[in-house]
Design an enzyme around this catalytic site. Structure first.
Site, PDB file in Angstrom:
ATOM      1  N   HIS A  18       0.850  -1.194   0.000  1.00 46.10           N
ATOM      2  CA  HIS A  18       0.000   0.000   0.000  1.00 46.10           C
ATOM      3  C   HIS A  18       0.886   1.244   0.000  1.00 46.10           C
ATOM      4  CE1 HIS A  18       0.756   0.590   4.270  1.00 46.10           C
ATOM      5  NE2 HIS A  18       0.153  -0.544   4.606  1.00 46.10           N
ATOM      6  N   HIS A  21       4.009   1.438   2.372  1.00 46.48           N
ATOM      7  CA  HIS A  21       5.205   0.717   1.934  1.00 46.48           C
ATOM      8  C   HIS A  21       5.838   1.450   0.745  1.00 46.48           C
ATOM      9  CE1 HIS A  21       2.338  -2.697   3.125  1.00 46.48           C
ATOM     10  NE2 HIS A  21       3.196  -2.623   4.125  1.00 46.48           N
ATOM     11  N   CYS A 126       2.199 -10.190  22.437  1.00 48.34           N
ATOM     12  CA  CYS A 126       1.254  -9.612  21.477  1.00 48.34           C
ATOM     13  C   CYS A 126       1.418 -10.345  20.157  1.00 48.34           C
ATOM     14  CB  CYS A 126       1.510  -8.110  21.291  1.00 48.34           C
ATOM     15  SG  CYS A 126       0.528  -7.432  19.928  1.00 48.34           S
ATOM     16  N   CYS A 129       2.377  -7.968  17.174  1.00 50.94           N
ATOM     17  CA  CYS A 129       3.794  -7.573  17.160  1.00 50.94           C
ATOM     18  C   CYS A 129       4.705  -8.788  17.058  1.00 50.94           C
ATOM     19  CB  CYS A 129       4.190  -6.834  18.438  1.00 50.94           C
ATOM     20  SG  CYS A 129       3.350  -5.291  18.716  1.00 50.94           S
ATOM     21  N   CYS A 144      -1.598  -3.264  23.959  1.00 45.95           N
ATOM     22  CA  CYS A 144      -0.490  -2.956  23.052  1.00 45.95           C
ATOM     23  C   CYS A 144      -0.828  -1.643  22.347  1.00 45.95           C
ATOM     24  CB  CYS A 144      -0.333  -4.078  22.026  1.00 45.95           C
ATOM     25  SG  CYS A 144       0.621  -3.589  20.597  1.00 45.95           S
ATOM     26  N   HIS A 147      -1.557  -2.328  18.487  1.00 43.59           N
ATOM     27  CA  HIS A 147      -2.679  -3.170  18.075  1.00 43.59           C
ATOM     28  C   HIS A 147      -3.932  -2.972  18.925  1.00 43.59           C
ATOM     29  CE1 HIS A 147       0.869  -5.065  16.220  1.00 43.59           C
ATOM     30  NE2 HIS A 147       0.024  -5.231  15.215  1.00 43.59           N
ATOM     31  N   LYS A 296      -5.826   5.393  10.565  1.00 43.79           N
ATOM     32  CA  LYS A 296      -4.748   4.469  10.249  1.00 43.79           C
ATOM     33  C   LYS A 296      -5.091   3.675   8.982  1.00 43.79           C
ATOM     34  CE  LYS A 296      -1.780   1.468  12.682  1.00 43.79           C
ATOM     35  NZ  LYS A 296      -1.248   0.717  13.720  1.00 43.79           N
ATOM     36  N   LYS A 299      -6.775  -2.734   6.711  1.00 46.61           N
ATOM     37  CA  LYS A 299      -7.626  -3.578   5.887  1.00 46.61           C
ATOM     38  C   LYS A 299      -9.007  -3.711   6.541  1.00 46.61           C
ATOM     39  CE  LYS A 299      -6.882  -7.911   3.786  1.00 46.61           C
ATOM     40  NZ  LYS A 299      -5.960  -9.023   3.655  1.00 46.61           N
TER      41      LYS A 299
HETATM   42  N1  MSP Z   1       8.676  -6.806   8.692  1.00 44.26           N
HETATM   43  C1  MSP Z   1       8.844  -5.692   9.538  1.00 44.26           C
HETATM   44  C2  MSP Z   1      10.145  -4.968   9.241  1.00 44.26           C
HETATM   45  C3  MSP Z   1      11.372  -5.820   9.327  1.00 44.26           C
HETATM   46  S1  MSP Z   1      12.769  -4.934   8.822  1.00 44.26           S
HETATM   47  C4  MSP Z   1      14.045  -5.901   9.181  1.00 44.26           C
HETATM   48  C5  MSP Z   1       7.701  -4.695   9.329  1.00 44.26           C
HETATM   49  N2  MSP Z   1       7.019  -4.840   8.187  1.00 44.26           N
HETATM   50  S2  MSP Z   1       5.798  -3.888   7.737  1.00 44.26           S
HETATM   51  O1  MSP Z   1       5.265  -4.469   6.538  1.00 44.26           O
HETATM   52  O2  MSP Z   1       4.902  -3.682   8.813  1.00 44.26           O
HETATM   53  O3  MSP Z   1       6.456  -2.560   7.303  1.00 44.26           O
HETATM   54  C6  MSP Z   1       6.600  -1.466   8.159  1.00 44.26           C
HETATM   55  C7  MSP Z   1       7.189  -0.344   7.358  1.00 44.26           C
HETATM   56  O4  MSP Z   1       6.391  -0.100   6.182  1.00 44.26           O
HETATM   57  C8  MSP Z   1       7.228   0.998   8.055  1.00 44.26           C
HETATM   58  O5  MSP Z   1       8.324   1.146   8.926  1.00 44.26           O
HETATM   59  C9  MSP Z   1       7.294   1.929   6.849  1.00 44.26           C
HETATM   60  O6  MSP Z   1       8.556   1.853   6.266  1.00 44.26           O
HETATM   61  C10 MSP Z   1       6.287   1.285   5.927  1.00 44.26           C
HETATM   62  N3  MSP Z   1       4.917   1.684   6.254  1.00 44.26           N
HETATM   63  C11 MSP Z   1       3.876   0.838   6.494  1.00 44.26           C
HETATM   64  N4  MSP Z   1       2.753   1.574   6.718  1.00 44.26           N
HETATM   65  C12 MSP Z   1       3.053   2.887   6.649  1.00 44.26           C
HETATM   66  C13 MSP Z   1       2.287   4.060   6.712  1.00 44.26           C
HETATM   67  N5  MSP Z   1       0.998   4.071   6.939  1.00 44.26           N
HETATM   68  N6  MSP Z   1       2.937   5.237   6.514  1.00 44.26           N
HETATM   69  C14 MSP Z   1       4.277   5.290   6.235  1.00 44.26           C
HETATM   70  N7  MSP Z   1       5.014   4.196   6.168  1.00 44.26           N
HETATM   71  C15 MSP Z   1       4.462   2.958   6.431  1.00 44.26           C
HETATM   72  O7  MSP Z   1       7.503  -3.866  10.176  1.00 44.26           O
END
Ligand code: MSP
Length: 509
Positions: A18, A21, A126, A129, A144, A147, A296, A299
């Site tokens: 999304h 990411h 959790c 997490c 948490c 969550h 936030k 989904k």
């Molecule tokens: N898998 C772990 C990270 C492991 S790194 C060794 C994780 N994955 S995640 O899919 O949840 O990705 C989190 C990251 O995705 C955030 O730190 C950011 O880089 C990006 N984002 C996910 N949602 C976001 C927003 N709503 N806004 C901005 N960035 C976001 O955590």
């Protein structure tokens, strides 16, 4: 030569890509492209995090074997990055064989060095997490913070990493290296966490509960905790200490991440590296969160904005531009379609698109499709130094990670040039045969300015850059420096179809 190694988090494959990411990944792509434009040596790593309880559960829900499930979602991430013109150097998956072998080697090493012990443990777990929480992770109601769910009490035998032993060294490192965690607010947050005693970190999960993970090399009744596995990717991607690739990139690693995973990155990861005897990262660069209509991205709420839908409707440059320009780096931002469309029309359609079309159309029409010969006058020299000033500021912004300013810079340049055009009204000069020389001076200047903008815009809007260079008769960008001699007089140029046609919101259409 300057060297930069940029990493993004490895995204969990229990969600589809999304805009959150996409943001971090575009930031890494823009930084890499910019630094390369100025001759730096860069490596850009991204990928997917594929083990753990949540992913195993998603696979089961989909009725698939975990490996088949993760292959599919991982491919979706790759497809999204391709669609957004993101050029990474490696897409690492935590299920890659070289990564798995590396994780086991590192676990064995810290086990042999006495940093791991086995213990019976009862803690607050959790599932979201996938880790045990401590007081700082809980809100006033004992839930948490991320969550908004009360953790479960779990009792089991597990292996622990002596993270607490590295607390003092980590605090000293952060205090002595103010640049280590950026921006400052997140550095303070981490120092705040570290005022409380650091617990040891549970780094295993019993196979009785979870099998989808990397086996502990010293006890195959357990798999490795997902974070211990995933964080190591930043080093495993280059083969680890002792390899040429590690020595080349590791000293300049910049970890990009959002505020949600500051604790795992800025606390767990450095202590793991200390135990492994690997140098600490150069910098953590932390950004805020994209919210959708102030909520936030979730989904469950059903408000997930897919980058793919946006690129289909507005083009990938517009998506890259909007995400970069509309979030003050480090702070949260709200995504709404209205704001997107408003900025698209103002900055891309009315400023850059309009500048390109009125420069190329008038020049092609009045000078037979070639750049007219001309000498800049006093006003033109003033305009040139204005653009150079903006370019210099853009470089300062880039070094300071003010990436929204960096993205906005070419638009600011476009506005300055549009003002010059409005002042001189070349469409009126074109009607007066006595003013041919003035017309050549103005349109010649417009072509040169458009070329400068085509150069600086490349990292954020690579398609626009390519199309402008093509229209100006240059097959590709020739680097980041401004060369006012180009495009030289006589060069054939062509008109482009409207670059950013004006759009309405879905509601207006
Ligand atoms: N898998 C772990 C990270 C492991 S790194 C060794 C994780 N994955 S995640 O899919 O949840 O990705 C989190 C990251 O995705 C955030 O730190 C950011 O880089 C990006 N984002 C996910 N949602 C976001 C927003 N709503 N806004 C901005 N960035 C976001 O955590």
């Amino acid at each position: 030569m300057d060297t930069y190694y940029f990493t993004t988090p490895l995204y969990y494959v229990n969600a589809r890509p999304h805009i959150g990411h996409a943001y971090t990944t575009i930031v890494a792509d823009v930084l890499t492209r910019f630094h390369r434009l100025f001759g730096a040596d860069c490596f850009f790593l991204t990928g997917t995090d594929e083990h753990g309880e949540n992913i195993a559960a998603k696979a089961a829900e989909a009725g698939l074997e975990p490996q088949d499930f993760v292959n599919g979602v991982s491919d979706e991430f790759k497809a999204a990055w391709k669609d957004l013109d993101i050029h990474y150097d490696r897409f690492i998956r935590t299920t890659d064989a070289d990564h798995e072998t590396f994780v086991q080697k590192m676990l064995q090493k810290i086990h042999d060095d006495g940093h791991i012990y086995r213990n019976d443990y009862t803690g607050r777990y959790c599932r979201g997490c996938e880790r045990y929480l401590d007081d700082s992770d809980l809100d006033e109601e004992g839930r948490c913070r991320d969550h908004l769910k009360a953790p479960e009490e779990v009792s089991e035998a597990n292996y622990f990493f002596r993270m607490s032993a590295f607390q003092d060294r980590l605090v000293r490192h952060i205090e002595e290296n103010p640049e280590f965690i950026f921006p400052e607010a997140y550095r303070r947050e981490v120092l705040g966490f570290l005022r409380e005693p650091l617990h040891d970190l549970c780094i295993s999960r019993p196979k009785a509960r979870l099998t989808w993970g990397i086996d502990l090399p010293f006890d195959d009744d357990f798999v490795t905790y997902v974070w211990f596995d995933a964080l190591l990717n930043y080093v495993s991607a280059h083969g680890g200490p002792g390899t040429g690739s590690h020595d080349r990139w590791w000293p300049d690693v910049h970890h990009l991440l959002a505020k949600d995973i500051v604790k795992t990155h800025c606390i767990y990861w450095p202590t793991m590296l200390m135990a492994l005897g690997i140098d600490l990262p150069k910098k953590f660069v932390v950004h805020g969160y994209w919210n959708i209509n102030s909520g936030k991205i979730s989904k469950t709420v059903g408000n997930v904005v897919s980058p793919l839908d946006l690129t289909e409707r507005f083009g990938r440059d517009a998506v890259r531009y909007y995400l970069m320009a509309a979030m003050s780096f480090g702070q949260d931002a709200d995504f709404t379609e209205e704001l997107f469309v408003e900025r698209y029309n103002a900055d891309l359609a009315n400023t850059l698109g309009n500048l390109a079309s009125r420069t190329l159309t008038l020049t092609v029409k009045n000078f037979d499709g070639t750049v007219p010969a001309s000498e800049p006058g006093v006003r033109e020299r003033e305009l040139m130094s204005e653009l150079e000033g903006l370019r210099d500021r853009m470089h300062e912004d880039l070094r300071a990670f003010r990436l929204h300013k960096v993205a906005q810079s070419p638009v600011a340049m476009g506005k300055v040039v549009n003002r010059y055009i409005d002042e001189h009204e070349p469409w009126k000069l074109a009607k007066d045969p006595d003013r041919r020389e003035d017309l050549a001076r103005v349109l010649g200047m417009q072509c040169r300015c458009l070329r400068v903008i085509a150069g600086v815009v490349e990292p954020v809007m690579p398609d626009l850059s390519r199309r402008l260079f093509e229209a100006l008769g240059e097959p590709e960008s020739t680097g980041g420096e401004i060369d006012w001699n180009l495009p030289e007089a006589g060069r054939s140029i062509s008109v482009v179809p409207p670059l950013f046609p004006r759009v309405g919101t879905k509601a207006q259409n």
